[in-house]
Design a protein around this motif. Structure first.
Motif, short mmCIF file in Angstrom:
data_model
loop_
_atom_site.label_atom_id
_atom_site.label_comp_id
_atom_site.label_asym_id
_atom_site.label_seq_id
_atom_site.Cartn_x
_atom_site.Cartn_y
_atom_site.Cartn_z
N ILE A 9 0.84 -1.20 0.00
CA ILE A 9 0.00 0.00 0.00
C ILE A 9 0.87 1.25 0.00
N ILE A 10 1.97 1.21 0.77
CA ILE A 10 2.90 2.36 0.82
C ILE A 10 3.55 2.55 -0.55
N ASP A 11 3.92 1.42 -1.20
CA ASP A 11 4.60 1.49 -2.50
C ASP A 11 3.75 2.13 -3.59
N ILE A 12 2.42 2.05 -3.47
CA ILE A 12 1.59 2.68 -4.49
C ILE A 12 1.12 4.06 -4.06
N GLY A 13 1.79 4.63 -3.04
CA GLY A 13 1.55 6.02 -2.66
C GLY A 13 0.35 6.25 -1.77
N LEU A 14 -0.10 5.21 -1.05
CA LEU A 14 -1.28 5.37 -0.19
C LEU A 14 -0.96 5.14 1.29
N GLY A 15 0.28 5.37 1.65
CA GLY A 15 0.70 5.18 3.03
C GLY A 15 0.05 6.13 4.00
N ASP A 36 -8.89 1.75 9.05
CA ASP A 36 -10.30 1.92 9.42
C ASP A 36 -11.06 2.82 8.45
N ARG A 37 -10.39 3.32 7.41
CA ARG A 37 -11.01 4.20 6.43
C ARG A 37 -12.09 3.44 5.66
N GLU A 38 -13.32 3.96 5.67
CA GLU A 38 -14.40 3.30 4.93
C GLU A 38 -14.12 3.35 3.44
N THR A 39 -14.33 2.23 2.75
CA THR A 39 -14.01 2.16 1.31
C THR A 39 -14.87 3.12 0.50
N SER A 40 -16.07 3.44 1.00
CA SER A 40 -16.96 4.34 0.27
C SER A 40 -16.41 5.76 0.22
N THR A 41 -15.43 6.09 1.08
CA THR A 41 -14.86 7.45 1.10
C THR A 41 -13.60 7.56 0.25
N LEU A 42 -13.15 6.46 -0.35
CA LEU A 42 -11.96 6.51 -1.20
C LEU A 42 -12.31 7.12 -2.55
N SER A 43 -11.38 7.88 -3.11
CA SER A 43 -11.60 8.46 -4.44
C SER A 43 -11.47 7.36 -5.49
N GLY A 44 -11.84 7.69 -6.75
CA GLY A 44 -11.72 6.72 -7.84
C GLY A 44 -10.30 6.25 -8.02
N GLY A 45 -9.35 7.19 -7.95
CA GLY A 45 -7.93 6.85 -8.11
C GLY A 45 -7.43 5.99 -6.98
N GLU A 46 -7.83 6.33 -5.73
CA GLU A 46 -7.42 5.53 -4.57
C GLU A 46 -8.01 4.13 -4.66
N SER A 47 -9.28 4.05 -5.08
CA SER A 47 -9.95 2.73 -5.22
C SER A 47 -9.20 1.85 -6.21
N GLN A 48 -8.80 2.45 -7.33
CA GLN A 48 -8.13 1.67 -8.36
C GLN A 48 -6.78 1.15 -7.86
N ARG A 49 -6.06 2.00 -7.13
CA ARG A 49 -4.74 1.58 -6.65
C ARG A 49 -4.85 0.54 -5.54
N ILE A 50 -5.93 0.62 -4.74
CA ILE A 50 -6.15 -0.41 -3.71
C ILE A 50 -6.45 -1.75 -4.38
N LYS A 51 -7.21 -1.72 -5.48
CA LYS A 51 -7.49 -2.96 -6.21
C LYS A 51 -6.19 -3.60 -6.71
N MET A 52 -5.22 -2.74 -7.07
CA MET A 52 -3.94 -3.26 -7.57
C MET A 52 -3.19 -4.05 -6.50
N VAL A 53 -3.31 -3.61 -5.24
CA VAL A 53 -2.57 -4.22 -4.14
C VAL A 53 -2.83 -5.72 -4.08
N LYS A 54 -4.07 -6.11 -4.35
CA LYS A 54 -4.45 -7.53 -4.27
C LYS A 54 -3.61 -8.40 -5.21
N HIS A 55 -3.11 -7.80 -6.29
CA HIS A 55 -2.44 -8.60 -7.32
C HIS A 55 -0.92 -8.52 -7.26
N LEU A 56 -0.39 -7.69 -6.34
CA LEU A 56 1.05 -7.46 -6.33
C LEU A 56 1.85 -8.71 -6.01
N ASN A 57 1.33 -9.57 -5.14
CA ASN A 57 2.11 -10.74 -4.72
C ASN A 57 1.54 -12.04 -5.30
N SER A 58 0.72 -11.90 -6.33
CA SER A 58 0.17 -13.10 -6.96
C SER A 58 1.28 -13.82 -7.73
#
Length: 745
Positions: A318-324, A329-351
């Motif tokens: 998460i830190i590596d994609i600039g969201l450190g 506890d941040r609700e996902t509904s409050t994330l911006s479109g850009g933040e949401s997209q980068r969080i989705k990326m995190v799931k695939h980093l260690n695949s």
């Protein structure tokens, strides 16, 4: 070898003109071109949809009911697709139980950690979950917030009980409810509420139910309870249905506040007792991620090392994609479109899976130029693991890392849909396309900023990470608010400024409408004019030319499709056989205006309609839309098909001829091609020249250079941000050593 390429033949989705392509596999291919040129039609509507459809066909009919519905695509041939991973800008859920920690599974690991080494030991991991009955706060059921009465709406603290301090209906002086307070002998009935001691106020508001005697009325035994306790019992916990008027009145007295029992922590007292390094689980979840990873690094317990390593790996991603700067506890509904997209990326980093096909939609959105290199490193990392990476993008710094570039155009809408360039970055620069020319050109810093005409103030802002920020925004000029992601820009302008300046108009990227019956013509207000023009020409009722009224096809009720539910199989949508998808009765189509029927008019693009119509009211509104760079949209295009950037520009077009004097825009460069940025800046300049004040939250360097005034927040994001580090002209910003933005303008 042919299998080393994704092969497309004869693609005709949306505006695509029989497009054929060979896209190299296991490379980064970036698709460029103006908004509406057809990039998304190739990447998402053709490649992504067909790959998803073929993948879904491997599952049973029952499983397919839970998967996205993907129809056949319009293409002659598509070959050599890989399993798709589509990472778009859609927000991640709106469920208040969904947080950054739950969506990334980090919470699960932290719960295991506390169940293993937290002291005192309380048992299994589920006892640390706010979504489990054994861990959640019993008062708010794990939400951390409750509907609470707004005290200022039910109580005048400047009055005493005898003066009518309680403003609730039925609690006036002399009423039965009022008598219980005044005859309880707990209070001085002539003492103003604001002068009550802490103990008196607590008894008055939160006093638990207790039996008292009312002397008046013959020693009657009644129950005393605090005002808020009584309010909750009478209104919030009341069984049975309320009338709509009562519900509306009640909602005006309420606001969503922190749960009074857990203080917003979501968990019960037992879950908060175990500590690790002096922190309880809520401390971990509410700590900024780049701070939390330091605490995790210091935990040296052998039996928990596998869990600790997993947590560290996920946090560092998460830190590596600039969201450190975010917290778990941040609700996902409050994330911006850009933040949401980068969080989705995190799931695939260690695949460890390879030969997948990753599809991104403008992943640079919301990123400060300082952080774009982090995104690029991620895209390269995915490619180097043997994956195919397809990216729709406008940012020059991202385009530069492409192995292969496909430029779509030459223009938008009907004037687009063709491939105008294929190749590498260097040759794109000399290709003569709009993209190539725009990459070689950049705007200069504004030399003569406008003089302001007074100020708009925003004072004492402490929301989220803002540190008691106050500032003055010059009126009658273009102000750009800058700073890295998470620095506090949106909090300051979209929340605090709008709260303190009620007349300002926010023009953001939220959906214009989710209704499939709403279209460009209805939203812009020209549909009534079009219907009247047809009615006048043909001597019939205007409602005859509405697919929501008299003119609607009776078979599909004006929807153009018939949806059939097929039990456990996916529902089927088929074009209406009666109207052939045109939405209108056949007899309506016999009436014409300037030799075109209503369907043919609605199929026109805004640009075409601008030439077709002579009516002043229609032309004025169409011109506003055309000027926003979205003239390629058709009049009948459903609003639920528009991108966030298109929605924002449509809203702006709709506002242009109103009397609003202050506009706040949230990253209007989203979805705009570099060639359109200069045109957009020209529009904004004209809005300001007409006497308006425009405030833009933005990362785009060209827009920042065009500002009259800049407010730069930072220096970093999250707890390291929330301060104004610069206010002045772009020229002055260029000399500011502490500003990260200054290094790029």
């Amino acid at each position: 070898m042919e299998e080393q390429f994704i092969v497309l033949k004869g693609c005709r989705e949306n505006n695509l003109k029989n497009v054929s392509l060979r896209i190299p596999k296991r490379k980064i291919t970036i698709f460029t071109g103006v908004s509406g040129s057809g990039k998304s039609s190739i990447v998402f509507e053709t490649i992504g949809r067909e790959a998803q459809r073929q993948l879904n066909e491997n599952f049973s009919a029952f499983v397919r009911t839970f998967l996205p519905k993907c129809g056949e695509v319009k293409a002659d041939r598509i070959e050599n697709l890989s399993t798709p991973i589509i990472i778009d800008q859609k927000r991640i859920g709106s469920n208040s139980r969904s947080t950054l920690g739950t969506i990334t599974d980090i919470n699960s690991f932290i719960r295991v950690l506390f169940s293993r080494i937290g002291e005192p030991y309380i048992g299994l991991a589920n006892k640390f979950s706010f979504n489990d009955i054994s861990g959640m706060c019993p008062e708010c059921e794990g939400l951390g917030k409750k509907l609470t009465v707004d005290l200022d709406r039910i109580l005048d603290r400047g009055k005493s009980l005898n003066e009518g301090a309680i403003l609730l209906s039925g609690f006036g002086v002399g009423s039965w409810h009022w008598k219980i307070f005044t005859d309880s002998e707990f209070f001085d009935n002539d003492k103003k509420i604001c002068d009550y001691t802490k103990e008196e106020l607590d008894k008055f508001l939160h006093g638990a139910p207790e039996k008292i005697k009312l002397v008046e009325g013959g020693n009657m035994n009644i129950t005393y309870e605090g005002l808020i306790v009584k309010f909750n019992r009478l209104y919030l916990k009341k069984d049975g249905d309320m009338s709509e008027a009562s519900m509306k009145k009640l909602s005006s007295l309420l606001f969503e506040g922190k749960c009074p029992l857990c203080g917003g922590k979501r968990l019960n007292k037992e879950a908060l007792k175990p500590l690790i390094k002096g922190y309880n689980i809520w401390d971990f979840l509410s700590m900024q991620i780049d701070e939390l990873v330091k605490v995790i690094n210091d935990i040296d317990v052998k039996k928990a090392q596998p869990v600790i390593e997993s947590i560290k790996e996920k946090l560092n991603n998460i830190i590596d994609i600039g969201l450190g700067y975010l917290t778990l506890d941040r609700e996902t509904s409050t994330l911006s479109g850009g933040e949401s997209q980068r969080i989705k990326m995190v799931k695939h980093l260690n695949s460890s899976l390879s030969d997948l096909m990753y599809i991104f939609d403008e992943p640079s959105i919301g990123l400060h130029p300082r952080d774009v290199h982090r995104l690029n490193e991620l895209l390269v990392k995915l490619r180097d693991k043997g994956n195919t990476v397809l990216v729709v993008e406008h940012d020059p710094d991202v385009i530069q890392i492409a192995d292969y570039i496909v430029d779509v155009g030459p223009l938008a809408g009907t004037k687009g849909g063709s491939i105008v360039y294929e190749g590498n970055y260097d040759e794109l620069l000399t290709s003569g396309t709009l993209t190539g020319n725009a990459l070689r050109k950049s705007l200069q810093i504004k030399k003569e900023p406008r003089k302001h005409k007074g100020y708009l103030e925003v004072n004492n802002c402490c929301l989220n990470n803002l540190r008691n920020v106050s500032t003055k925004i010059p009126k009658g000029v273009l102000t750009v608010v800058t700073g890295v992601a998470g620095s506090g820009k949106s909090t300051l302008m979209k929340h605090e400024f709008l709260r303190q300046n009620k007349d300002a108009v926010l023009i953001d990227q939220s959906a214009v409408s989710a209704n499939s019956r709403s279209n460009i013509a209805t939203y812009s207000g020209i549909m009534d004019n079009i219907r009247k023009a047809f009615a006048k020409e043909n001597g019939v009722s205007a409602s005859f030319f509405s697919s929501n009224s008299e003119g609607a096809c009776e078979n599909c009720n004006g929807l153009g499709v018939i949806e059939t539910e097929l039990a456990f199989m996916e529902s089927s949508k088929n074009t209406c056989e009666v109207c052939e998808g045109k939405r209108f009765k056949k007899e309506v189509l016999e009436y014409t205006f300037k030799k075109k029927n209503i369907v043919e008019v609605l199929e026109m693009s805004v640009s075409q309609a601008l030439v077709f119509f002579n009516e002043k009211q229609i032309k004025t509104k169409l011109k506003s839309i055309e000027e926003m760079g979205i003239g390629y949209l058709t009049l009948g295009q459903s609003l639920d098909t528009l991108s966030g950037g298109e929605c924002q520009r449509l809203k702006l077009a709709n506002e242009m001829h109103k009397d609003s004097l202050v506009y706040v825009m949230d990253e209007p460069s989203t979805g705009l091609h570099m060639a359109d940025i200069e045109n957009f800046i020209g529009i904004v300049e004209r809005i300001v020249d007409n006497g308006n004040t425009v405030i833009i939250i933005e990362h785009n360097i060209e827009i920042i250079r065009s500002a009259d005034w800049i407010i730069d927040l930072g220096p970093e994001g999250g707890s390291k941000g929330g301060e104004i580090i610069f206010e002045g002209t772009p020229k002055q910003l260029a000399n500011c050593k502490t500003s990260l933005t200054a290094q790029y303008i």
